[in-house]
Design a protein around this motif. Sequence first.
Motif, PDB file in Angstrom:
ATOM      1  N   PRO A 160       3.137  -3.020  -6.255  1.00  0.00           N
ATOM      2  CA  PRO A 160       3.008  -4.268  -5.503  1.00  0.00           C
ATOM      3  C   PRO A 160       4.211  -5.177  -5.729  1.00  0.00           C
ATOM      4  O   PRO A 160       4.770  -5.205  -6.841  1.00  0.00           O
ATOM      5  CB  PRO A 160       1.727  -4.888  -6.057  1.00  0.00           C
ATOM      6  CG  PRO A 160       1.525  -4.260  -7.389  1.00  0.00           C
ATOM      7  CD  PRO A 160       2.117  -2.891  -7.308  1.00  0.00           C
ATOM      8  N   PRO A 161       4.652  -5.894  -4.709  1.00  0.00           N
ATOM      9  CA  PRO A 161       5.798  -6.802  -4.877  1.00  0.00           C
ATOM     10  C   PRO A 161       5.578  -7.772  -6.029  1.00  0.00           C
ATOM     11  O   PRO A 161       4.464  -8.284  -6.230  1.00  0.00           O
ATOM     12  CB  PRO A 161       5.847  -7.547  -3.542  1.00  0.00           C
ATOM     13  CG  PRO A 161       5.244  -6.583  -2.563  1.00  0.00           C
ATOM     14  CD  PRO A 161       4.162  -5.880  -3.323  1.00  0.00           C
ATOM     15  N   TYR A 162       6.626  -7.985  -6.811  1.00  0.00           N
ATOM     16  CA  TYR A 162       6.624  -8.870  -7.984  1.00  0.00           C
ATOM     17  C   TYR A 162       5.679  -8.385  -9.081  1.00  0.00           C
ATOM     18  O   TYR A 162       5.472  -9.077 -10.073  1.00  0.00           O
ATOM     19  CB  TYR A 162       6.239 -10.307  -7.590  1.00  0.00           C
ATOM     20  CG  TYR A 162       6.965 -10.810  -6.380  1.00  0.00           C
ATOM     21  CD1 TYR A 162       8.330 -11.056  -6.406  1.00  0.00           C
ATOM     22  CD2 TYR A 162       6.271 -11.037  -5.191  1.00  0.00           C
ATOM     23  CE1 TYR A 162       8.992 -11.517  -5.277  1.00  0.00           C
ATOM     24  CE2 TYR A 162       6.932 -11.489  -4.048  1.00  0.00           C
ATOM     25  CZ  TYR A 162       8.301 -11.722  -4.098  1.00  0.00           C
ATOM     26  OH  TYR A 162       8.957 -12.168  -2.977  1.00  0.00           O
ATOM     27  N   GLY A 163       5.085  -7.205  -8.923  1.00  0.00           N
ATOM     28  CA  GLY A 163       4.117  -6.714  -9.903  1.00  0.00           C
ATOM     29  C   GLY A 163       2.808  -7.484  -9.883  1.00  0.00           C
ATOM     30  O   GLY A 163       2.004  -7.365 -10.815  1.00  0.00           O
ATOM     31  N   LEU A 164       2.574  -8.265  -8.820  1.00  0.00           N
ATOM     32  CA  LEU A 164       1.351  -9.072  -8.716  1.00  0.00           C
ATOM     33  C   LEU A 164       0.197  -8.187  -8.271  1.00  0.00           C
ATOM     34  O   LEU A 164       0.240  -7.575  -7.202  1.00  0.00           O
ATOM     35  CB  LEU A 164       1.561 -10.231  -7.741  1.00  0.00           C
ATOM     36  CG  LEU A 164       2.642 -11.240  -8.151  1.00  0.00           C
ATOM     37  CD1 LEU A 164       2.872 -12.257  -7.048  1.00  0.00           C
ATOM     38  CD2 LEU A 164       2.249 -11.932  -9.456  1.00  0.00           C
ATOM     39  N   LEU A 165      -0.827  -8.149  -9.100  1.00  0.00           N
ATOM     40  CA  LEU A 165      -1.915  -7.193  -8.904  1.00  0.00           C
ATOM     41  C   LEU A 165      -3.260  -7.912  -8.924  1.00  0.00           C
ATOM     42  O   LEU A 165      -3.509  -8.759  -9.778  1.00  0.00           O
ATOM     43  CB  LEU A 165      -1.865  -6.159 -10.038  1.00  0.00           C
ATOM     44  CG  LEU A 165      -2.795  -4.969  -9.983  1.00  0.00           C
ATOM     45  CD1 LEU A 165      -2.556  -4.146  -8.734  1.00  0.00           C
ATOM     46  CD2 LEU A 165      -2.595  -4.121 -11.234  1.00  0.00           C
ATOM     47  N   ASP A 166      -4.114  -7.625  -7.949  1.00  0.00           N
ATOM     48  CA  ASP A 166      -5.468  -8.188  -7.947  1.00  0.00           C
ATOM     49  C   ASP A 166      -6.450  -7.127  -7.465  1.00  0.00           C
ATOM     50  O   ASP A 166      -6.072  -5.983  -7.186  1.00  0.00           O
ATOM     51  CB  ASP A 166      -5.538  -9.455  -7.076  1.00  0.00           C
ATOM     52  CG  ASP A 166      -5.169  -9.215  -5.622  1.00  0.00           C
ATOM     53  OD1 ASP A 166      -5.044  -8.031  -5.225  1.00  0.00           O
ATOM     54  OD2 ASP A 166      -5.002 -10.194  -4.884  1.00  0.00           O
ATOM     55  N   ASP A 167      -7.727  -7.529  -7.366  1.00  0.00           N
ATOM     56  CA  ASP A 167      -8.757  -6.558  -6.992  1.00  0.00           C
ATOM     57  C   ASP A 167      -8.562  -6.035  -5.574  1.00  0.00           C
ATOM     58  O   ASP A 167      -8.860  -4.860  -5.301  1.00  0.00           O
ATOM     59  CB  ASP A 167     -10.152  -7.196  -7.130  1.00  0.00           C
ATOM     60  CG  ASP A 167     -10.543  -7.414  -8.588  1.00  0.00           C
ATOM     61  OD1 ASP A 167      -9.938  -6.759  -9.467  1.00  0.00           O
ATOM     62  OD2 ASP A 167     -11.448  -8.236  -8.849  1.00  0.00           O
TER      63      ASP A 167
END
Length: 287
Positions: A160-167
């Motif tokens: 994911p862009p910027y390493g931003l991860l969510d559910d």
Amino acid sequence: MKSPIRIVLAGSCALGLLSAPTAAWAEQHRTAAAPKPTATAKPSAKPTAKPAAKPKPVDCTKVKCIALTFDDGPGKYADKLLATLKKHNAKATFFLEGQYVKSRPAFAKQMVDEGHDIGNHSYTHPRFTEISIDGIREELKKTQDIVKKVTGKYPTTIRPPYGLLDDDTKTVAAEMKMPIVLWNGGSRDWATRSEKAIYDEVLKNAKRDGVILMHDWVAQTVTVMPKLLTALQKQGYHVVAVSSLPGAKTLKPADVFPAGAAEDKDLSADSPTGDPDDFAESPADGS
């Protein structure tokens, strides 16, 4: 006194006797001197060149490995980077943006043809934590489609862009049957734009089975790569694609790799945040 007729006849006979052996000798000499015909040699068949042996895959359970990964590409320096990797017999993982695959298809195809891993890094690099689940799905699907069209293969992992991860990102990853790959070491190449700083940062963060974040649109990264690969290999590292690291082959959809990366609070410091001040030159400006 002999008759003149006898003298003439005797002379003629003498001349005949002298000339006869000379002609015979000449004929014999010509026969002896003439080369005997030889059988025509058949052209020998050219030896068939053996195909070059394929290098054996690296077993990272037995040797020290590290994975260099490159985001936001293909960047405009990707061809130079690929040449360096090939020269050093190193493999890498490229997390591609669909928009740049579209504008630089030859580089994307070369990555696949030369045996590097390719992953999905979205189409336009939005923050997945700030868009809808449908938006995430569309960003990833568009990139899957353009990469398959250009290279003949689909990306097998998501970053994911910027390493931003969510559910929501994990939900879409599960739907697409793809694991998520982050990193556990950075280069901060986007921030420093310094060959020495990039070199020092990577060596500082290098560790066995490490995953290093870099960018192939940063000119200094590409320029310092020969020196960096030489240093890593002197330290005993095999530079491999993520898929060669222990544990990578058994990842399930939506699994996060490397272990513990999602909980690393310092992870975001290695990646551009997307704020305008973070870039001296953005990937778009470098296209």
